[in-house]
Every structure is written in structure tokens, then in C-alpha cells.
Scaffold this motif. Structure first.
Motif, PDB file in Angstrom:
ATOM      1  N   LYS A 131     -13.495  -9.380  -2.949  1.00 21.84           N
ATOM      2  CA  LYS A 131     -13.703  -8.259  -3.859  1.00 21.84           C
ATOM      3  C   LYS A 131     -12.568  -7.232  -3.785  1.00 21.84           C
ATOM      4  CE  LYS A 131     -17.885  -6.747  -4.109  1.00 21.84           C
ATOM      5  NZ  LYS A 131     -19.153  -6.036  -3.773  1.00 21.84           N
ATOM      6  N   GLY A 132     -12.203  -6.836  -2.566  1.00 19.05           N
ATOM      7  CA  GLY A 132     -11.154  -5.833  -2.415  1.00 19.05           C
ATOM      8  C   GLY A 132      -9.819  -6.288  -2.978  1.00 19.05           C
ATOM      9  N   TYR A 133      -9.479  -7.527  -2.703  1.00 19.99           N
ATOM     10  CA  TYR A 133      -8.190  -8.056  -3.166  1.00 19.99           C
ATOM     11  C   TYR A 133      -8.191  -8.215  -4.680  1.00 19.99           C
ATOM     12  CZ  TYR A 133      -3.752 -10.520  -2.733  1.00 19.99           C
ATOM     13  OH  TYR A 133      -2.428 -10.864  -2.813  1.00 19.99           O
ATOM     14  N   LYS A 134      -9.354  -8.453  -5.257  1.00 19.92           N
ATOM     15  CA  LYS A 134      -9.482  -8.536  -6.712  1.00 19.92           C
ATOM     16  C   LYS A 134      -9.011  -7.229  -7.344  1.00 19.92           C
ATOM     17  CE  LYS A 134     -13.703  -8.435  -8.280  1.00 19.92           C
ATOM     18  NZ  LYS A 134     -15.071  -8.880  -8.642  1.00 19.92           N
ATOM     19  N   TYR A 135      -9.457  -6.110  -6.764  1.00 19.38           N
ATOM     20  CA  TYR A 135      -9.043  -4.812  -7.303  1.00 19.38           C
ATOM     21  C   TYR A 135      -7.573  -4.532  -6.996  1.00 19.38           C
ATOM     22  CZ  TYR A 135     -13.840  -3.748  -8.505  1.00 19.38           C
ATOM     23  OH  TYR A 135     -15.087  -3.769  -9.082  1.00 19.38           O
ATOM     24  N   TYR A 136      -7.080  -5.051  -5.902  1.00 13.47           N
ATOM     25  CA  TYR A 136      -5.663  -4.855  -5.585  1.00 13.47           C
ATOM     26  C   TYR A 136      -4.779  -5.550  -6.622  1.00 13.47           C
ATOM     27  CZ  TYR A 136      -1.174  -5.012  -3.251  1.00 13.47           C
ATOM     28  OH  TYR A 136       0.171  -4.888  -2.979  1.00 13.47           O
ATOM     29  N   GLU A 171      -1.894   3.478   2.561  1.00 15.79           N
ATOM     30  CA  GLU A 171      -2.439   2.567   3.576  1.00 15.79           C
ATOM     31  C   GLU A 171      -2.607   1.154   3.009  1.00 15.79           C
ATOM     32  OE1 GLU A 171      -6.047   4.043   5.297  1.00 15.79           O
ATOM     33  OE2 GLU A 171      -5.194   6.032   5.690  1.00 15.79           O
ATOM     34  N   ILE A 172      -3.098   1.073   1.775  1.00 20.74           N
ATOM     35  CA  ILE A 172      -3.293  -0.227   1.133  1.00 20.74           C
ATOM     36  C   ILE A 172      -1.957  -0.923   0.914  1.00 20.74           C
ATOM     37  CG2 ILE A 172      -4.019  -1.310  -1.043  1.00 20.74           C
ATOM     38  CD1 ILE A 172      -6.213   0.961  -1.125  1.00 20.74           C
ATOM     39  N   ALA A 173      -0.954  -0.150   0.506  1.00 19.72           N
ATOM     40  CA  ALA A 173       0.382  -0.722   0.299  1.00 19.72           C
ATOM     41  C   ALA A 173       0.956  -1.270   1.607  1.00 19.72           C
ATOM     42  CB  ALA A 173       1.320   0.336  -0.283  1.00 19.72           C
ATOM     43  N   MET A 174       0.677  -0.595   2.706  1.00 17.88           N
ATOM     44  CA  MET A 174       1.171  -1.043   4.014  1.00 17.88           C
ATOM     45  C   MET A 174       0.482  -2.332   4.453  1.00 17.88           C
ATOM     46  SD  MET A 174       3.669   0.731   4.933  1.00 17.88           S
ATOM     47  CE  MET A 174       3.801  -0.005   6.580  1.00 17.88           C
ATOM     48  N   ILE A 175      -0.790  -2.510   4.093  1.00 18.39           N
ATOM     49  CA  ILE A 175      -1.483  -3.761   4.412  1.00 18.39           C
ATOM     50  C   ILE A 175      -0.752  -4.925   3.772  1.00 18.39           C
ATOM     51  CG2 ILE A 175      -3.579  -5.117   3.972  1.00 18.39           C
ATOM     52  CD1 ILE A 175      -5.168  -2.523   4.237  1.00 18.39           C
ATOM     53  N   HIS A 176      -0.402  -4.768   2.516  1.00 18.52           N
ATOM     54  CA  HIS A 176       0.322  -5.836   1.812  1.00 18.52           C
ATOM     55  C   HIS A 176       1.685  -6.067   2.455  1.00 18.52           C
ATOM     56  CE1 HIS A 176       2.925  -7.497  -1.421  1.00 18.52           C
ATOM     57  NE2 HIS A 176       1.880  -8.260  -1.607  1.00 18.52           N
ATOM     58  N   LYS A 177       2.386  -4.999   2.764  1.00 16.28           N
ATOM     59  CA  LYS A 177       3.727  -5.114   3.351  1.00 16.28           C
ATOM     60  C   LYS A 177       3.684  -5.774   4.723  1.00 16.28           C
ATOM     61  CE  LYS A 177       7.786  -2.329   4.559  1.00 16.28           C
ATOM     62  NZ  LYS A 177       8.366  -0.949   4.588  1.00 16.28           N
ATOM     63  N   ASN A 178       2.698  -5.429   5.531  1.00 18.77           N
ATOM     64  CA  ASN A 178       2.613  -5.951   6.898  1.00 18.77           C
ATOM     65  C   ASN A 178       2.121  -7.393   6.959  1.00 18.77           C
ATOM     66  OD1 ASN A 178       3.482  -3.493   7.940  1.00 18.77           O
ATOM     67  ND2 ASN A 178       1.399  -2.707   8.207  1.00 18.77           N
ATOM     68  N   ASN A 179       1.503  -7.866   5.867  1.00 18.91           N
ATOM     69  CA  ASN A 179       0.945  -9.221   5.876  1.00 18.91           C
ATOM     70  C   ASN A 179       1.599 -10.147   4.843  1.00 18.91           C
ATOM     71  OD1 ASN A 179      -1.087  -8.758   7.892  1.00 18.91           O
ATOM     72  ND2 ASN A 179      -2.267  -7.647   6.354  1.00 18.91           N
ATOM     73  N   ILE A 180       2.841  -9.865   4.495  1.00 25.68           N
ATOM     74  CA  ILE A 180       3.537 -10.690   3.499  1.00 25.68           C
ATOM     75  C   ILE A 180       3.516 -12.157   3.929  1.00 25.68           C
ATOM     76  CG2 ILE A 180       5.801 -11.236   2.510  1.00 25.68           C
ATOM     77  CD1 ILE A 180       6.386  -8.289   2.365  1.00 25.68           C
ATOM     78  N   GLY A 181       3.062 -13.014   3.028  1.00 30.26           N
ATOM     79  CA  GLY A 181       3.004 -14.450   3.332  1.00 30.26           C
ATOM     80  C   GLY A 181       1.669 -14.890   3.900  1.00 30.26           C
ATOM     81  N   ASN A 182       0.808 -13.924   4.231  1.00 27.77           N
ATOM     82  CA  ASN A 182      -0.501 -14.260   4.787  1.00 27.77           C
ATOM     83  C   ASN A 182      -1.589 -13.649   3.893  1.00 27.77           C
ATOM     84  OD1 ASN A 182      -2.806 -14.718   6.300  1.00 27.77           O
ATOM     85  ND2 ASN A 182      -1.832 -14.231   8.261  1.00 27.77           N
ATOM     86  N   ILE A 183      -1.898 -14.346   2.818  1.00 29.93           N
ATOM     87  CA  ILE A 183      -2.860 -13.837   1.841  1.00 29.93           C
ATOM     88  C   ILE A 183      -4.248 -13.678   2.442  1.00 29.93           C
ATOM     89  CG2 ILE A 183      -4.008 -14.309  -0.362  1.00 29.93           C
ATOM     90  CD1 ILE A 183      -1.113 -13.552  -0.669  1.00 29.93           C
TER      91      ILE A 183
END
Length: 226
Positions: A131-136, A171-183
Motif C-alpha cells: 500500500k505505501g509503495y503504491k502511493y510512492y 524521510e521517504i526520499a531517503m528510504i528510496h535513496k538508501n535502498n536503491i536496487g532493493n525494492i
């Protein structure tokens, strides 16, 4: 009479009379086009499925006096995995509706067409969608729209978001940046931000609606309690 041929993303279709079909597409070479496929709903030789929304179809148009007639269609690809998953389908239909409402007829942008194809390809290939990633995904799409339309201003966006949601957005943007390649890890980490993500999406929507004089609404496509 001009003959035009282009790869097209089908945005919307509407039945006309008993046999005709009005189709709105975003084409790679000519931008947004509204055209009529005469007789296609009763034809045994022409494939009606090629003009279903979300398909990418190569279409040949006849253009005369500013009107477009669809004369040939050939399916390039459909996003089968999206059609099988309600979460994926919800946001995909929202994206189609938003593009249709925001972009004018004959607006040309090949780069944007390619980006739309990339977005749907990404959604289609996701193994799962929380759900969360859907909104992202919706959030990144809306940001892209603002950039394309020249209305993305960091200071204005921060004022719209306010202190609390500006911080959460970072904070949400940093989650994406810190986990690049790990969906999978990205989706897990974003789940606790479901409410915030939806609220930020709504803020972005309001900003776009006000600046572009349109009305896009996520709540018409995703109905749920958070």
C-alpha cells in the motif's frame, strides 16, 4: 489528407453509435490525439482489443481538417500483470486519467511518452505492491508531471506541505535513496508511512489542480481507509 503513424498509449475509449469507437491516445510522435475508429466494433477484420486503455498500439491515422480517423492498429504490447492485480490497476488507471486531463490535444513530448512507458513497465514487473509503495509511485508520477509542466518550485512545494509533511517527504526520499536496487526492502520501510504518503499525494494533487486548472482525484481510483 495527411497519413500519420505512431506508437500510442491508449488513454481512454468511448463507444459511438453501434459500430464506432472514440479513442484518446498519447502518441510518441504527435502527442495527445483524439480519433474515431469507424466500424471497428462490428468488424471481423479489425482487432478491437488493440484500443483498450493501457495498451501500447501502433496506430495509423488519417488527418483531415483537424479531425483524426483511425484506419489501422497493431498491438505493440499490453501490461498483462497490471491487469491481473487490483493494486497495480488502480494506480495505472489513475495515471491514464491524469495524463488525459492534464495534457492538451496535439501536445508533443516524446520523452514524456517514453517515461510513461517506463512507469507502466516498472509497475507491470513488480512482484508485489504494498500500500505505501503504491502511493510512492503515484507521488513520483505527480512530481514528474509538475516538472514537465514547469510548476515544480521547491519553496512553494515546501510551503504547501508544511513543516511536518516536508520532513516526512525528505524521510521517504531517503528510504528510496538508501535502498536503491532493493525494492522489497524499500516497500517494507515505506509501509509505516502509508498515511503520510497519501496525504502528500493529496497535497500535490491540490497544487497541480490549482496551477493547471484541472481536477485529478486519487480517491476516485483508490478507495480505502488508512
Amino acid at each position: 489528407m495527411d497519413i500519420l503513424k505512431s506508437k500510442c498509449l491508449i488513454l481512454k475509449k468511448k463507444d459511438l453509435n453501434e459500430a464506432d469507437l472514440l479513442t484518446v491516445v498519447f502518441s510518441k510522435d504527435f502527442g495527445k490525439i483524439s480519433g474515431v475508429a469507424y466500424g471497428i466494433r462490428k468488424s471481423k477484420k479489425r482487432n478491437l482489443i488493440t484500443l483498450n486503455p493501457l495498451n501500447i498500439t501502433e496506430i495509423t491515422f488519417h488527418r483531415k481538417n483537424g479531425y483524426y480517423t483511425i484506419v489501422e492498429t497493431e498491438l505493440v504490447r499490453n501490461f498483462g500483470n497490471i491487469m491481473k492485480n487490483i493494486e497495480k490497476l488502480e494506480i495505472s488507471l489513475y495515471i491514464l486519467d491524469s495524463v488525459n486531463k492534464i495534457y492538451d490535444i496535439n501536445y508533443e513530448n516524446e520523452d514524456f511518452f517514453n517515461k510513461l512507458e517506463e512507469i507502466f513497465d516498472f509497475i507491470n514487473n513488480l512482484e508485489s505492491l504494498k500500500k505505501g509503495y503504491k502511493y510512492y509511485i503515484v507521488l513520483t508520477f505527480l512530481r514528474r508531471i509538475m516538472l514537465e509542466q514547469g510548476i515544480y518550485d521547491t519553496d512553494e512545494i515546501n510551503r504547501e506541505l508544511g513543516v511536518e509533511f516536508s520532513q516526512l517527504y525528505r524521510e521517504i526520499a531517503m528510504i528510496h535513496k538508501n535502498n536503491i536496487g532493493n525494492i522489497e526492502k524499500t516497500q517494507e520501510d515505506m509501509e509505516k508511512y502509508c498515511y503520510s504518503l497519501r496525504k502528500i499525494v493529496e497535497i500535490f494533487e491540490n497544487y497541480i489542480n490549482r496551477n493547471l486548472q484541472v481536477k485529478i482525484e486519487i480517491k476516485k481510483f483508490i478507495v480505502e481507509d488508512l
